[in-house]
Design a protein around this motif. Structure first.
Motif, mmCIF file in Angstrom:
data_model
loop_
_atom_site.group_PDB
_atom_site.id
_atom_site.type_symbol
_atom_site.label_atom_id
_atom_site.label_comp_id
_atom_site.label_asym_id
_atom_site.label_seq_id
_atom_site.Cartn_x
_atom_site.Cartn_y
_atom_site.Cartn_z
ATOM 1 N N ARG A 20 0.868 -1.185 0.000
ATOM 2 C CA ARG A 20 0.000 0.000 0.000
ATOM 3 C C ARG A 20 0.896 1.223 0.000
ATOM 4 O O ARG A 20 1.574 1.531 0.976
ATOM 5 N N TYR A 21 0.903 1.905 -1.142
ATOM 6 C CA TYR A 21 1.794 3.029 -1.336
ATOM 7 C C TYR A 21 1.081 4.343 -1.040
ATOM 8 O O TYR A 21 -0.128 4.471 -1.241
ATOM 9 N N VAL A 22 1.855 5.327 -0.582
ATOM 10 C CA VAL A 22 1.311 6.643 -0.255
ATOM 11 C C VAL A 22 2.336 7.703 -0.632
ATOM 12 O O VAL A 22 3.550 7.460 -0.591
ATOM 13 N N LEU A 23 1.849 8.873 -1.037
ATOM 14 C CA LEU A 23 2.737 9.984 -1.374
ATOM 15 C C LEU A 23 3.137 10.734 -0.102
ATOM 16 O O LEU A 23 2.271 11.179 0.658
ATOM 17 N N VAL A 24 4.446 10.843 0.099
ATOM 18 C CA VAL A 24 4.993 11.508 1.284
ATOM 19 C C VAL A 24 5.934 12.623 0.829
ATOM 20 O O VAL A 24 6.771 12.414 -0.058
ATOM 21 N N ARG A 168 10.426 17.784 -2.204
ATOM 22 C CA ARG A 168 10.235 16.618 -3.064
ATOM 23 C C ARG A 168 9.046 15.800 -2.574
ATOM 24 O O ARG A 168 8.564 15.977 -1.457
ATOM 25 N N ILE A 169 8.594 14.889 -3.455
ATOM 26 C CA ILE A 169 7.530 13.938 -3.142
ATOM 27 C C ILE A 169 8.060 12.530 -3.418
ATOM 28 O O ILE A 169 8.668 12.283 -4.463
ATOM 29 N N GLU A 170 7.840 11.626 -2.481
ATOM 30 C CA GLU A 170 8.281 10.244 -2.630
ATOM 31 C C GLU A 170 7.098 9.298 -2.470
ATOM 32 O O GLU A 170 6.024 9.691 -1.983
ATOM 33 N N ILE A 171 7.308 8.050 -2.856
ATOM 34 C CA ILE A 171 6.302 7.005 -2.682
ATOM 35 C C ILE A 171 6.801 6.026 -1.632
ATOM 36 O O ILE A 171 7.871 5.418 -1.791
ATOM 37 N N TRP A 172 6.046 5.892 -0.556
ATOM 38 C CA TRP A 172 6.396 4.969 0.523
ATOM 39 C C TRP A 172 5.354 3.855 0.587
ATOM 40 O O TRP A 172 4.187 4.047 0.238
ATOM 41 N N ASP A 173 5.778 2.715 1.089
ATOM 42 C CA ASP A 173 4.895 1.558 1.256
ATOM 43 C C ASP A 173 4.615 1.369 2.745
ATOM 44 O O ASP A 173 5.484 0.928 3.504
ATOM 45 N N VAL A 174 3.397 1.697 3.177
ATOM 46 C CA VAL A 174 3.080 1.595 4.604
ATOM 47 C C VAL A 174 2.856 0.154 5.055
ATOM 48 O O VAL A 174 2.786 -0.107 6.256
ATOM 49 N N TRP A 175 2.728 -0.769 4.107
ATOM 50 C CA TRP A 175 2.611 -2.185 4.472
ATOM 51 C C TRP A 175 3.964 -2.885 4.534
ATOM 52 O O TRP A 175 4.037 -4.050 4.910
ATOM 53 N N GLN A 177 7.178 -3.695 6.331
ATOM 54 C CA GLN A 177 7.556 -3.644 7.742
ATOM 55 C C GLN A 177 8.844 -2.855 7.976
ATOM 56 O O GLN A 177 8.980 -2.169 8.983
ATOM 57 N N ASN A 178 9.790 -2.966 7.069
ATOM 58 C CA ASN A 178 11.049 -2.237 7.233
ATOM 59 C C ASN A 178 10.842 -0.732 7.138
ATOM 60 O O ASN A 178 11.392 0.045 7.927
ATOM 61 N N THR A 179 10.027 -0.311 6.155
ATOM 62 C CA THR A 179 9.724 1.112 6.012
ATOM 63 C C THR A 179 8.998 1.633 7.241
ATOM 64 O O THR A 179 9.324 2.701 7.778
ATOM 65 N N TRP A 180 8.019 0.876 7.690
ATOM 66 C CA TRP A 180 7.240 1.302 8.852
ATOM 67 C C TRP A 180 8.127 1.432 10.096
ATOM 68 O O TRP A 180 8.079 2.443 10.801
ATOM 69 N N ALA A 181 8.936 0.423 10.348
ATOM 70 C CA ALA A 181 9.765 0.420 11.554
ATOM 71 C C ALA A 181 10.841 1.503 11.518
ATOM 72 O O ALA A 181 11.132 2.139 12.542
ATOM 73 N N ALA A 182 11.425 1.724 10.346
ATOM 74 C CA ALA A 182 12.555 2.660 10.256
ATOM 75 C C ALA A 182 12.117 4.117 10.171
ATOM 76 O O ALA A 182 12.777 5.006 10.733
ATOM 77 N N TYR A 183 11.004 4.378 9.480
ATOM 78 C CA TYR A 183 10.658 5.765 9.175
ATOM 79 C C TYR A 183 9.384 6.268 9.844
ATOM 80 O O TYR A 183 9.302 7.454 10.187
ATOM 81 N N ILE A 184 8.375 5.417 10.027
ATOM 82 C CA ILE A 184 7.076 5.891 10.484
ATOM 83 C C ILE A 184 6.835 5.609 11.965
ATOM 84 O O ILE A 184 6.340 6.476 12.689
ATOM 85 N N GLN A 185 7.181 4.435 12.435
ATOM 86 C CA GLN A 185 6.987 4.098 13.846
ATOM 87 C C GLN A 185 7.618 5.132 14.784
ATOM 88 O O GLN A 185 7.002 5.499 15.799
ATOM 89 N N PRO A 186 8.822 5.650 14.477
ATOM 90 C CA PRO A 186 9.415 6.652 15.385
ATOM 91 C C PRO A 186 8.627 7.954 15.493
ATOM 92 O O PRO A 186 8.894 8.754 16.399
ATOM 93 N N TRP A 187 7.678 8.189 14.586
ATOM 94 C CA TRP A 187 6.874 9.404 14.657
ATOM 95 C C TRP A 187 5.841 9.343 15.782
ATOM 96 O O TRP A 187 5.333 10.375 16.206
ATOM 97 N N GLN A 188 5.516 8.156 16.252
ATOM 98 C CA GLN A 188 4.448 8.013 17.242
ATOM 99 C C GLN A 188 4.758 8.840 18.491
ATOM 100 O O GLN A 188 5.813 8.707 19.097
#
Length: 206
Positions: A20-24, A168-175, A177-188
């Motif tokens: 599941r990709y999203v524009l970030v 810039r705009i990038e495409i990230w995959d929220v599904w 696990q590596n992307t979530w753990a490295a980049y998004i989980q720390p935002w919590q």
């Protein structure tokens, strides 16, 4: 009075192969011009304006204007910050949270599009409109552009977005696990990025 905020979550509705990709986006440290898409007017700032979440990742968005709906605000913010429109895409859902510390609502409009269109949006924004925005900002800093109306003149930067916020705009995959753990989980729970965590966590479950 606390202001309410809205964010455009542009993702692939045709999710395949467990992605599941999203524009970030990524923000500049400072912005040098800001416009109003309703009045087609704006201001330039030769010394720049410090941006909230400077130099960090973000979702396209900002303050909700009266009497906009969440959907209208998300569409407008995406146009103003990227220079491209997703107005014709399907809004699958909207969701609102309340930040008790700031006393503000923050909302997300979940906008479905194809992965192919996401690549077009990310590439065009990063290499055309946002690149032109960087050029316009440089000329504002050095006094070559003194008025907002000059930015979008055909001989200057006609494809620059209305606001100078994103680099810039990038495409990230929220599904992933590596992307979530490295980049998004720390935002919590982070004061600057926690809203984005909540919004993307909800996207994972759509």
């Amino acid at each position: 009075m606390p202001r309410d905020y809205v964010y455009a979550v542009v993702y692939n509705g045709d999710a395949k192969d467990a992605h599941r990709y999203v524009l970030v986006g990524t923000k500049f440290a400072k912005g040098y011009f800001f416009g109003n898409s309703q009045t087609h007017q704006g201001e330039v700032y030769p010394n720049g304006v410090d941006l909230n979440g400077a130099s960090r990742n973000c979702l396209p968005g900002g303050g909700l204007s009266n009497p906009e709906s969440v959907i209208q605000g998300a569409f407008r913010e995406f146009r103003e910050e990227t220079g491209y429109s997703v107005d014709g895409e399907t809004v699958r859902q909207t969701r609102t949270w309340f930040d008790s510390t700031l006393g503000s609502n923050y909302s997300a409009s979940y906008i479905e599009t194809s992965l192919e269109n996401m690549y077009v949006l990310a590439n065009n924004a990063s290499y055309i409109s946002l690149d032109q925005a960087a050029g316009a900002a440089l000329e504002i800093r050095y006094g070559q552009i003194r008025q907002y109306i000059q930015i979008h003149a055909p001989w200057n930067y006609p494809n620059a977005p209305g606001d100078n916020e994103l680099s810039r705009i990038e495409i990230w995959d929220v599904w992933d696990q590596n992307t979530w753990a490295a980049y998004i989980q720390p935002w919590q729970g982070n004061a600057a990025l926690g809203w984005y965590y909540d919004i993307l966590e909800h996207l994972r479950n759509l």
